[in-house]
Design a protein around this motif. Sequence first.
Motif, PDB file in Angstrom:
ATOM      1  N   SER A  24      25.993  32.156 -29.380  1.00 46.02           N
ATOM      2  CA  SER A  24      27.520  32.595 -29.080  1.00 46.02           C
ATOM      3  C   SER A  24      27.858  34.075 -29.206  1.00 46.02           C
ATOM      4  O   SER A  24      28.858  34.289 -28.835  1.00 46.02           O
ATOM      5  N   GLU A  25      27.120  34.733 -30.026  1.00 40.87           N
ATOM      6  CA  GLU A  25      27.239  36.056 -30.097  1.00 40.87           C
ATOM      7  C   GLU A  25      27.354  36.784 -28.749  1.00 40.87           C
ATOM      8  O   GLU A  25      28.117  37.744 -28.710  1.00 40.87           O
ATOM      9  N   ARG A  26      26.349  36.627 -27.982  1.00 44.90           N
ATOM     10  CA  ARG A  26      26.340  37.341 -26.900  1.00 44.90           C
ATOM     11  C   ARG A  26      27.572  36.777 -25.975  1.00 44.90           C
ATOM     12  O   ARG A  26      28.118  37.698 -25.246  1.00 44.90           O
ATOM     13  N   ALA A  27      28.083  35.616 -25.996  1.00 48.02           N
ATOM     14  CA  ALA A  27      28.963  35.139 -25.139  1.00 48.02           C
ATOM     15  C   ALA A  27      30.250  35.892 -25.667  1.00 48.02           C
ATOM     16  O   ALA A  27      31.264  36.165 -24.944  1.00 48.02           O
ATOM     17  N   LEU A  28      30.510  36.026 -26.978  1.00 46.61           N
ATOM     18  CA  LEU A  28      31.624  36.555 -27.843  1.00 46.61           C
ATOM     19  C   LEU A  28      31.787  38.045 -27.108  1.00 46.61           C
ATOM     20  O   LEU A  28      32.646  38.476 -26.900  1.00 46.61           O
TER      21      LEU A  28
END
Length: 219
Positions: A24-28
């Motif tokens: 989710s870090e990359r999506a964020l």
Amino acid sequence: MPNNSISRLSGRIIAELTTTNGLSERALLAGIVMAAIAVRLGYLFVATASPGFVWIDPDRYMVQARLLTNGGQDWRWSIDAFRYFEFFKAPLYPVFLAIFTFLPEGQAQWWAASSQSVLATVAVFAVFVMTQRLHSTRAALIAAAATALYFRNVVIQPMFMQERIYLPLLVTALAVLSLAVTGRGRPRQFGLAGALLGLAALARSMPVYFVGPAALAWW
């Protein structure tokens, strides 16, 4: 967009960042970058559509840029494009704006300003890279979100000033330098950081103050 709305949005994003991990870090990060573009271009669109709107160009950079293209007809060199009373300014920003002077009057300012808004998002990503290298991914996401949604970074969209390209160049140079210093220190990374610092110096002379301390620190 009102100041309190941006502050609330920033607060919600930062609260989410403190509880996230993994993929989710990359999506964020992608969401933060897209939010930065959307907020800036949205503010620019609303501002330019407002009754009585005028572009903010106190140092007459667009006028100077037109001197370099003979009023948008062809390229030519003019020292007057960089003259400021008895002083001379760094040349890169008028050259950057001159690219857009070949467009009609209204379109020239719009496309120049929107290009500056997109460049500002490069700084958002660079802040993430630099903070991740020097601290942690979570801190990098929070720093990127704060950079993307800080109110004063948003309301300058209709303005023409050297900092609009100087800051993205400088922050990106420091991000590349952080990769070089904390990694294997490949010559091409140091070379790219130096080239970006050189371009930043051509946009505004202040980056020369970073070169000496950076060289001494590495030595």
